[in-house]
Design an enzyme around this catalytic site. Structure first.
Site, short mmCIF file in Angstrom:
data_model
loop_
_atom_site.label_atom_id
_atom_site.label_comp_id
_atom_site.label_asym_id
_atom_site.label_seq_id
_atom_site.Cartn_x
_atom_site.Cartn_y
_atom_site.Cartn_z
N HIS A 58 20.64 17.86 0.01
CA HIS A 58 20.61 16.34 -0.88
C HIS A 58 21.23 16.90 -1.96
O HIS A 58 19.99 18.13 -2.42
CB HIS A 58 18.85 16.89 -0.99
CG HIS A 58 18.81 16.17 0.69
ND1 HIS A 58 17.05 14.92 0.56
CD2 HIS A 58 18.96 15.69 1.63
CE1 HIS A 58 17.59 14.29 1.51
NE2 HIS A 58 18.28 14.40 2.91
N TYR A 114 10.07 9.94 -4.96
CA TYR A 114 8.39 10.19 -4.62
C TYR A 114 7.64 9.30 -5.83
O TYR A 114 8.87 8.35 -6.37
CB TYR A 114 8.88 11.47 -6.09
CG TYR A 114 8.67 13.06 -5.69
CD1 TYR A 114 8.35 13.23 -5.35
CD2 TYR A 114 10.00 13.15 -5.07
CE1 TYR A 114 7.91 14.83 -4.97
CE2 TYR A 114 10.64 14.39 -4.51
CZ TYR A 114 9.22 14.93 -4.40
OH TYR A 114 8.69 16.48 -3.62
N PRO A 154 1.54 20.32 -2.35
CA PRO A 154 3.49 20.31 -1.90
C PRO A 154 4.23 19.39 -2.72
O PRO A 154 5.03 19.56 -2.57
CB PRO A 154 2.60 19.57 -1.21
CG PRO A 154 1.39 19.50 -0.62
CD PRO A 154 0.80 20.05 -1.75
N LYS A 200 7.25 23.23 -3.53
CA LYS A 200 7.29 24.98 -3.34
C LYS A 200 6.95 26.07 -2.60
O LYS A 200 7.06 27.30 -2.43
CB LYS A 200 6.69 25.40 -5.27
CG LYS A 200 7.91 24.76 -6.39
CD LYS A 200 9.21 25.41 -6.52
CE LYS A 200 10.09 24.40 -7.11
NZ LYS A 200 11.46 24.34 -6.80
N TYR A 245 13.68 21.65 -9.38
CA TYR A 245 13.41 21.83 -8.15
C TYR A 245 13.82 22.12 -7.24
O TYR A 245 13.42 22.98 -6.71
CB TYR A 245 13.31 20.33 -8.10
CG TYR A 245 12.87 19.27 -6.98
CD1 TYR A 245 11.96 18.92 -6.67
CD2 TYR A 245 14.05 18.88 -5.69
CE1 TYR A 245 11.57 18.77 -5.76
CE2 TYR A 245 13.11 18.92 -4.62
CZ TYR A 245 11.55 18.17 -4.23
OH TYR A 245 11.98 17.83 -3.40
C1 LIG Z 1 -0.95 22.05 5.89
C2 LIG Z 1 0.36 22.62 5.20
C3 LIG Z 1 1.48 21.30 4.97
C4 LIG Z 1 1.95 22.20 4.01
N1 LIG Z 1 3.55 21.27 2.95
C5 LIG Z 1 4.14 21.72 3.17
C6 LIG Z 1 4.91 21.19 2.47
O1 LIG Z 1 5.53 19.33 2.71
N2 LIG Z 1 6.54 21.75 1.07
C7 LIG Z 1 5.71 23.04 1.08
O2 LIG Z 1 6.76 24.09 0.31
N3 LIG Z 1 4.57 23.79 1.30
C8 LIG Z 1 3.86 22.81 2.26
N4 LIG Z 1 3.20 24.04 2.52
C9 LIG Z 1 2.90 25.67 2.20
C10 LIG Z 1 4.26 25.86 3.38
O3 LIG Z 1 3.69 26.01 4.69
C11 LIG Z 1 3.74 27.90 2.36
O4 LIG Z 1 3.74 27.84 1.34
C12 LIG Z 1 3.59 28.82 3.84
O5 LIG Z 1 3.72 28.51 5.28
C13 LIG Z 1 3.71 30.35 3.48
O6 LIG Z 1 4.53 30.87 4.58
P1 LIG Z 1 3.06 32.41 4.50
O7 LIG Z 1 4.20 33.03 5.36
O8 LIG Z 1 3.49 32.85 3.31
O9 LIG Z 1 1.79 31.60 4.82
P2 LIG Z 1 1.34 30.91 6.32
O10 LIG Z 1 2.37 30.25 7.07
O11 LIG Z 1 0.36 31.00 6.06
O12 LIG Z 1 1.76 32.01 8.03
C14 LIG Z 1 0.39 33.43 7.24
C15 LIG Z 1 0.18 33.78 9.20
O13 LIG Z 1 -0.98 34.22 8.99
C16 LIG Z 1 -1.51 34.30 10.54
N5 LIG Z 1 -2.33 35.41 9.83
C17 LIG Z 1 -3.75 35.11 9.00
N6 LIG Z 1 -4.60 35.75 8.93
C18 LIG Z 1 -4.16 36.78 9.89
C19 LIG Z 1 -4.80 38.28 10.93
N7 LIG Z 1 -5.90 38.28 10.04
N8 LIG Z 1 -4.30 38.48 11.36
C20 LIG Z 1 -3.16 38.31 12.26
N9 LIG Z 1 -2.81 37.13 11.49
C21 LIG Z 1 -3.24 36.20 10.69
C22 LIG Z 1 -1.51 33.09 10.58
O14 LIG Z 1 -1.85 32.88 11.92
C23 LIG Z 1 -0.02 32.61 10.08
O15 LIG Z 1 1.22 32.80 11.70
C24 LIG Z 1 2.29 23.69 3.42
C25 LIG Z 1 1.04 24.15 4.16
C26 LIG Z 1 -0.42 23.51 5.02
C27 LIG Z 1 -1.29 24.82 5.17
#
Ligand SMILES: Cc1cc2nc3c(=O)[nH]c(=O)nc-3n(C[C@H](O)[C@H](O)[C@H](O)COP(=O)(O)OP(=O)(O)OC[C@H]3O[C@@H](n4cnc5c(N)ncnc54)[C@H](O)[C@@H]3O)c2cc1C
Length: 388
Positions: free
Chosen positions: A72, A200, A292, A296, A383
């Site tokens: 985009h 937006y 969100p 980011k 952005y």
């Molecule tokens: C509902 C929702 C909607 C979102 N929408 C957007 C969006 O539209 N745009 C955007 O940019 N970001 C969005 N985000 C944020 C984005 O999804 C996260 O920033 C991203 O997933 C971060 O990745 P991560 O791997 O750091 O964490 P996570 O994706 O949270 O992954 C962490 C992993 O660790 C695992 N875990 C947790 N505790 C333990 C443990 N004790 N032992 C072993 N494993 C464990 C979990 O099961 C998970 O798989 C959203 C988040 C949520 C919750």
């Protein structure tokens, strides 16, 4: 068991870090609490900054993203049903890629299966031992047995509700938080997106966002009260409310259909400092959360992985001081994204008790974006993503 880097969490940050380390010959084991189907079913982020695209390319997992994702070059902003476009590509020379987090995760799992990096699913009771020593370890239960992994480094990629951040002593860890007084009601539907770019929308009834995953998968959001119940939002009510908040032309061409996912998420900004304590490094949502609005969350996780991968490869190449700089380097970029996400949220949402003065300030901010290329360039630069 023994490995070089024990990664807690098999979300995007944990998997990407494991993949990038593997590419440089550094061993890692990933521990994930849930099974793979659960991880892949989570509908979350959908917009990748170009630096994230390039990082996924460098990690060797970008082929499907380029084939199926949609670049985009801009976005529409609207206030009270009247919109204008911000041309990212003209202003910054960069675009963003619309490609779902689920797909990114899928590609990473496929790559790791092919190379044989171990991902242990269904682990329970993960505990971090001696992170402030040269001999850290992680214990957990897996397939009915108590297990222990000794390692050089632990990457806490376990999201906001994981165990890694809480391992850092309270007298070391500083947290910063802002809770917003509303949530986002998200709907996923197998319908063509209403616009080829995101919209937006600021509206007196509340914020709305028209987003998408692909040509036949749309993601829409409405600002709702924090105590709103999902049961109160039938699909019909959702579509009617969305039409009221977006530009008229978009409302007229909106194609609706049954929701295939519907959820309400609260909005918060959160940062934990430092992101490294001894041999434990926090990555992604374990260290920070953004609302969100600025798209980011996932991109910040990719940024952290970039910095930590760089620090670990340097450390294994004989420069252990590289790890000392990880937290400080990552946090500088994190705080800029926290600021941008807070600003987008503040400008576009209707706040409870918003005074007429505050309303006019919001309108002036949006008008400034419409008439000033400098203001637009500032939004565009943030952005599409600040450089690593
Ligand atoms: C509902 C929702 C909607 C979102 N929408 C957007 C969006 O539209 N745009 C955007 O940019 N970001 C969005 N985000 C944020 C984005 O999804 C996260 O920033 C991203 O997933 C971060 O990745 P991560 O791997 O750091 O964490 P996570 O994706 O949270 O992954 C962490 C992993 O660790 C695992 N875990 C947790 N505790 C333990 C443990 N004790 N032992 C072993 N494993 C464990 C979990 O099961 C998970 O798989 C959203 C988040 C949520 C919750």
């Amino acid at each position: 068991m023994r490995t070089q880097v024990c990664i807690i969490g098999g979300g995007p940050s944990g998997l990407l870090l494991a993949r990038m380390l593997h590419n440089d010959g550094i061993e890692a084991i990933v521990l994930e609490r849930h099974d793979r189907d659960h991880v892949l079913a989570r509908i979350r982020a959908g917009v990748l900054e170009w630096s994230s695209v390039e990082t996924l390319d460098r990690a060797g997992v970008g082929r499907r993203m380029h084939a199926e994702g949609t670049p985009h070059g801009g976005t529409y902003l609207s206030a009270q049903n009247r919109g204008f476009r911000v041309d990212y590509e003209a202003l910054t020379g960069k675009r963003v890629m619309v490609y779902g987090q689920t797909e990114v995760t899928h590609d990473l799992y496929d790559a790791m299966d092919a190379e044989g990096t171990p991902v242990l699913h269904g682990v329970a009771g993960v505990t971090i031992g001696n992170p402030d020593s040269d001999a850290p370890f992680v214990t957990f239960r897996h397939q009915g047995a108590d297990r222990r992994i000794d390692c050089d480094w632990i990457a806490g990629c376990d999201g906001y509700h994981g165990v890694s951040r809480d391992t850092i002593p309270a007298n070391v860890l500083k947290t910063f938080e802002k809770i917003y007084p509303f949530g986002w009601l998200g709907v996923l539907s197998e319908t063509p997106p209403v616009s080829h770019e995101l919209i937006y929308a600021n509206h007196e009834r509340g914020f709305a966002l028209c987003s998408q995953r692909n040509a036949m998968l749309s993601r829409y959001y409405l600002q709702v009260a924090l105590d709103d119940q999902i049961e109160a939002w039938s699909d019909t009510r959702f579509w009617d409310e969305l039409r009221r908040r977006i530009p008229e032309q978009a409302a007229d061409s909106l194609v609706t259909g049954p929701s295939i996912e519907k959820s309400i998420a609260p909005l918060r900004s959160f940062v934990a400092e430092p992101m490294r304590w001894g041999r434990l490094c926090l990555v992604g949502d374990a260290a920070h959360i953004v609302p969100p609005t600025g798209a980011k969350g996932l991109n910040l996780a990719v940024g952290d992985v970039h910095y930590l991968h760089d620090a670990l490869t340097r450390a294994y190449a004989g420069d252990p001081a590289a790890i000392d700089r990880y937290s400080e380097t990552a946090l500088v970029r994190v705080w800029k994204a926290i600021r941008f996400s807070w600003w987008m949220t503040s400008v576009l949402h209707k706040f409870p008790g918003q005074t007429p003065f505050e309303q006019r300030i919001q309108e002036a901010e949006i008008n400034l974006l419409e008439v000033s290329d400098t203001a637009k360039a500032n939004l565009a630069e943030n952005y599409v993503g600040l450089p690593f």
